[in-house]
Design an enzyme around this catalytic site. Structure first.
Site, PDB file in Angstrom:
ATOM      1  N   ARG A  82       2.119 -11.267   5.821  1.00  0.00           N
ATOM      2  CA  ARG A  82       3.586 -11.302   5.788  1.00  0.00           C
ATOM      3  C   ARG A  82       4.222 -10.646   7.005  1.00  0.00           C
ATOM      4  O   ARG A  82       5.419 -10.722   7.201  1.00  0.00           O
ATOM      5  CB  ARG A  82       4.082 -10.671   4.479  1.00  0.00           C
ATOM      6  CG  ARG A  82       3.593 -11.498   3.285  1.00  0.00           C
ATOM      7  CD  ARG A  82       3.925 -10.865   1.963  1.00  0.00           C
ATOM      8  NE  ARG A  82       5.347 -10.836   1.709  1.00  0.00           N
ATOM      9  CZ  ARG A  82       5.895 -10.267   0.647  1.00  0.00           C
ATOM     10  NH1 ARG A  82       5.122  -9.680  -0.246  1.00  0.00           N
ATOM     11  NH2 ARG A  82       7.196 -10.274   0.472  1.00  0.00           N
ATOM     12  N   HIS A 102      -3.843 -15.168  10.055  1.00  0.00           N
ATOM     13  CA  HIS A 102      -3.309 -13.856   9.657  1.00  0.00           C
ATOM     14  C   HIS A 102      -4.024 -12.677  10.318  1.00  0.00           C
ATOM     15  O   HIS A 102      -3.702 -11.525  10.056  1.00  0.00           O
ATOM     16  CB  HIS A 102      -3.318 -13.646   8.135  1.00  0.00           C
ATOM     17  CG  HIS A 102      -2.585 -14.699   7.378  1.00  0.00           C
ATOM     18  ND1 HIS A 102      -1.323 -15.119   7.724  1.00  0.00           N
ATOM     19  CD2 HIS A 102      -2.941 -15.430   6.288  1.00  0.00           C
ATOM     20  CE1 HIS A 102      -0.927 -16.068   6.883  1.00  0.00           C
ATOM     21  NE2 HIS A 102      -1.891 -16.287   6.012  1.00  0.00           N
ATOM     22  N   PRO A 155       0.834  -1.213   0.000  1.00  0.00           N
ATOM     23  CA  PRO A 155       0.000   0.000   0.000  1.00  0.00           C
ATOM     24  C   PRO A 155       0.863   1.254   0.000  1.00  0.00           C
ATOM     25  O   PRO A 155       1.852   1.332   0.719  1.00  0.00           O
ATOM     26  CB  PRO A 155      -0.801  -0.112   1.297  1.00  0.00           C
ATOM     27  CG  PRO A 155      -0.114  -1.123   2.136  1.00  0.00           C
ATOM     28  CD  PRO A 155       0.698  -1.994   1.222  1.00  0.00           C
ATOM     29  N   GLU A 156       0.518   2.195  -0.855  1.00  0.00           N
ATOM     30  CA  GLU A 156       1.180   3.500  -0.852  1.00  0.00           C
ATOM     31  C   GLU A 156       0.215   4.513  -0.236  1.00  0.00           C
ATOM     32  O   GLU A 156      -0.853   4.148   0.236  1.00  0.00           O
ATOM     33  CB  GLU A 156       1.588   3.889  -2.283  1.00  0.00           C
ATOM     34  CG  GLU A 156       2.692   2.980  -2.820  1.00  0.00           C
ATOM     35  CD  GLU A 156       3.357   3.526  -4.081  1.00  0.00           C
ATOM     36  OE1 GLU A 156       3.188   4.723  -4.383  1.00  0.00           O
ATOM     37  OE2 GLU A 156       4.050   2.765  -4.762  1.00  0.00           O
TER      38      GLU A 156
END
Ligand SMILES: [Zn+2]
Length: 287
Positions: free
Chosen positions: A116, A97, A2-3
């Site tokens: 991750r 997760h 994500p930016e």
């Protein structure tokens, strides 16, 4: 990853669901997603249970929750694959997760999901930055991002001074925070300059245009909910963003330029990919 526009989209979703709400319960320990701050504070349960969320702010890719009557904030950084989902609360155990759940007095809960685990959650004291804005201690080295309301020379001055490639300088979080690869490439395309130009060799009007275009491209991306290349980026309601349809160069290597038809090139610049149109953005002579 994500930016800024994706993080801003998520920030808006979190604000919509959490602002004014009380956190009634914290579930999950968070594992290595939860980081210690400089004072060694770590425990989400102690600091967040019964806290009232008074705001959700952001600088670059750092988001934080403001808490009533507290000089502590909860920093939320999504890293590579983190996301936040707000759903009707349930007694279901935490999913795979899903590392932390904040139950709210609205009957919903916010889940922090990160396959991750490069993201982090940190209880962080708020400190004043040079402009007087209160920001979490861990984000104090970040320059303002292009969506912040600060004078343009906050960014154009340091950009105009550096001999580095303009593409590399745009990614430097100490000069301007929150511009990642996608939006740097798109902004440079719109200005019509190549990322291999030395920032200090550009006319000051060009540097100003680069900053303005970076802001424009991110504002447009936020309007359509950011860019989703895969299921790793979804907003707090589980929906993707649609800015990928508006990209001119990023991810379009070998495809024709939408302006002139030349084939888009992808090159490596200091370890990051740089996508450009060789005709609209000719490389400088020196490189
Ligand atoms: Zn072109």
């Amino acid at each position: 990853m994500p930016e800024l526009p994706e993080v801003e989209t998520i920030r808006r979703g979190i604000e919509r669901h959490l602002k004014g709400r009380t956190i009634t319960r914290v579930e999950g320990e968070g594992g290595r997603l939860v980081r210690k701050n400089a004072q060694g504070m770590i425990d989400l349960h102690t600091h967040l249970t019964d806290a009232v969320v008074t705001g959700v702010e952001r600088r670059g890719k750092f988001m934080w929750l403001l808490l009533e009557d507290s000089d502590l904030s909860l920093v939320i950084h999504l890293g590579m694959s983190g996301h936040v989902r707000v759903v009707d609360t349930s007694a279901e155990p935490l999913a795979r997760h899903e590392h932390v759940r904040l139950a709210l007095d609205s009957g919903k809960h916010a889940s922090f999901i990160d396959p991750r685990m490069f993201g982090h959650l940190t209880i962080s004291p708020l400190v004043e930055d040079p402009s007087g804005r209160l920001i979490p201690e861990g984000a104090v080295a970040l320059a303002p991002d292009p969506l912040e309301d600060v004078p343009l020379d906050t960014w154009t001055k340091p950009l105009g001074k550096t001999r580095r490639f303009i593409k590399t300088a745009l990614l430097d979080q100490a000069i301007v925070s929150g511009i990642g690869n996608i939006y740097a490439d798109e902004a440079l395309f719109r200005v019509g300059i190549n990322g291999l130009e030395r920032a200090s060799s550009l006319p000051s009007e060009t540097v100003t245009r680069v900053v303005e275009m970076s802001r424009d491209v991110m504002v447009e991306a936020v309007e359509v909910g950011g860019t989703s290349f895969d299921s790793l980026y979804l907003n707090t309601d589980g929906d993707p963003g649609y800015f990928a349809r508006s990209l001119h160069v990023y991810g379009r290597e070998g495809e024709p330029c939408l302006v002139c038809g030349a084939l888009i090139v992808r090159e490596n610049v200091n370890g990051r990919s740089h996508h450009y149109c060789p005709s609209c953005q000719p490389p400088p002579e020196e490189s």
